[in-house]
Design an enzyme around this catalytic site. Structure first.
Site, PDB file in Angstrom:
ATOM      1  N   CYS A 100       1.972   1.204   4.865  1.00 36.59           N
ATOM      2  CA  CYS A 100       1.684   0.167   4.376  1.00 36.59           C
ATOM      3  C   CYS A 100       0.345  -0.552   4.867  1.00 36.59           C
ATOM      4  O   CYS A 100       0.331  -1.520   4.875  1.00 36.59           O
ATOM      5  CB  CYS A 100       2.933  -0.727   4.822  1.00 36.59           C
ATOM      6  SG  CYS A 100       4.495  -0.413   4.699  1.00 36.59           S
ATOM      7  N   ALA A 124      13.183   0.082   1.603  1.00 35.76           N
ATOM      8  CA  ALA A 124      13.496   1.374   2.304  1.00 35.76           C
ATOM      9  C   ALA A 124      13.749   1.146   3.706  1.00 35.76           C
ATOM     10  O   ALA A 124      12.787   1.170   4.659  1.00 35.76           O
ATOM     11  CB  ALA A 124      12.449   2.462   2.073  1.00 35.76           C
ATOM     12  N   PHE A 165       6.411   6.043   2.478  1.00 37.48           N
ATOM     13  CA  PHE A 165       7.056   7.199   2.251  1.00 37.48           C
ATOM     14  C   PHE A 165       8.440   6.924   2.089  1.00 37.48           C
ATOM     15  O   PHE A 165       8.906   6.012   2.709  1.00 37.48           O
ATOM     16  CB  PHE A 165       6.872   8.343   3.489  1.00 37.48           C
ATOM     17  CG  PHE A 165       7.714   9.409   3.486  1.00 37.48           C
ATOM     18  CD1 PHE A 165       7.537  10.452   2.684  1.00 37.48           C
ATOM     19  CD2 PHE A 165       9.097   9.589   4.104  1.00 37.48           C
ATOM     20  CE1 PHE A 165       8.283  11.846   2.661  1.00 37.48           C
ATOM     21  CE2 PHE A 165       9.783  10.576   4.058  1.00 37.48           C
ATOM     22  CZ  PHE A 165       9.624  11.446   3.434  1.00 37.48           C
ATOM     23  N   GLY A 222       8.714  -3.580  -0.763  1.00 38.97           N
ATOM     24  CA  GLY A 222       7.838  -3.610  -1.569  1.00 38.97           C
ATOM     25  C   GLY A 222       8.380  -3.949  -3.067  1.00 38.97           C
ATOM     26  O   GLY A 222       9.060  -3.141  -3.519  1.00 38.97           O
ATOM     27  N   LYS A 242       0.746  -1.152   0.041  1.00 41.42           N
ATOM     28  CA  LYS A 242       0.181  -0.008   0.015  1.00 41.42           C
ATOM     29  C   LYS A 242       0.815   1.284  -0.111  1.00 41.42           C
ATOM     30  O   LYS A 242       1.849   1.197  -0.658  1.00 41.42           O
ATOM     31  CB  LYS A 242      -0.932  -0.128   1.211  1.00 41.42           C
ATOM     32  CG  LYS A 242      -1.911  -1.246   0.940  1.00 41.42           C
ATOM     33  CD  LYS A 242      -2.994  -1.132   2.164  1.00 41.42           C
ATOM     34  CE  LYS A 242      -4.282  -2.141   1.707  1.00 41.42           C
ATOM     35  NZ  LYS A 242      -5.311  -1.977   2.781  1.00 41.42           N
ATOM     36  N   ILE A 243       0.613   2.363   0.874  1.00 38.48           N
ATOM     37  CA  ILE A 243       1.215   3.438   0.681  1.00 38.48           C
ATOM     38  C   ILE A 243       2.530   3.509   1.668  1.00 38.48           C
ATOM     39  O   ILE A 243       2.374   2.846   2.569  1.00 38.48           O
ATOM     40  CB  ILE A 243       0.115   4.696   1.040  1.00 38.48           C
ATOM     41  CG1 ILE A 243       1.006   5.980   0.785  1.00 38.48           C
ATOM     42  CG2 ILE A 243       0.052   4.512   2.696  1.00 38.48           C
ATOM     43  CD1 ILE A 243      -0.013   7.303   0.706  1.00 38.48           C
TER      44      ILE A 243
END
Length: 228
Positions: A174, A158, A82, A145, A79-80
């Site tokens: 996430c 990351a 940074f 990811g 998902k998302i």
């Protein structure tokens, strides 16, 4: 011993980093090398993987997010998350046919490389059941990811070194609401990004049983076999 190439860069805009990945992908696809490891930092950016959406896991208005950082939908799993300065982003562009065609094993090995790296700094990190990435207790220190095409991997990991963690406060990173994020700095380890990159290369060599040659961007020009 497998042979690969490593490319170490500075702070790179997200889309520029993606183009570098695609060039590396083509080189690996042509079997000019077994794998290419790209190490860099990104300018502030939020990326949303294939499991996420713009309306999910963003805790503030989209316009506010876009004032703080760039925002892109991308091909990786998850998902998302940074990315920003102070975070080591590693993109392993590896031909899994040279190892095993096993994506779960590949992710496990990515986690293992980071766990071994953190151990050298006295940080006891590990995996968390039902979740990917590397964790220190209930806080994630390294997100993972990836995407795989023709058994060649791209996107990657990351690791939060001295990242500004306030950016994560604007999202459910996430898609996870019950756990937080951490960094090496938050855990009391002050270290230069370049040192972490160098040690991470060593751990990739250990875990993936590969020997890297350091290259620069000029070496990513893909050889046209029809003209060679």
């Amino acid at each position: 011993m497998r042979r690969g190439e490593v490319l170490k860069l500075g702070v790179v805009p997200y889309l520029e980093g993606k183009e570098i990945q695609l060039k590396a992908f083509e080189k690996v696809k042509k079997e000019e090398t077994d794998g290419i490891l790209i190490l860099l930092q990104h300018k502030p950016v939020y990326t949303i993987g294939v499991s996420g959406g713009y309306d999910e896991d963003i805790l503030v208005p989209i316009d506010y997010i876009k004032e703080k950082a760039e925002l892109y939908k991308v091909e990786r799993g998850g998902k998302i998350t940074f990315h920003g300065p102070g975070q080591v982003v590693a993109y392993p562009i590896f031909n899994l046919a040279k190892w095993q065609k096993d994506v779960h094993l590949f992710v496990h090995n990515l986690e293992e490389a980071v766990i071994r790296l953190l151990r050298e700094y006295g940080i006891i990190a590990g995996r968390k059941e039902k979740y990917t990435g590397v964790w220190v207790g209930d806080e994630k220190i390294c997100a993972i990811g990836i995407a795989v095409k023709r058994w060649i991997t791209w996107h990657g990991i990351a690791l939060n070194v001295n990242t500004d963690l306030s950016y994560f406060g604007l999202i459910n990173a996430c898609g996870i609401t019950e756990f937080g994020v951490t960094s090496m700095k938050k855990l009391g380890i002050e270290v230069e990004i370049e040192e972490v990159m160098d040690r991470l290369v060593d751990k990739f060599e250990e875990v993936f049983e590969i020997k890297f040659e350091e290259i620069d961007l000029t070496r990513l020009a893909v050889v046209d076999s029809a003209k060679a």
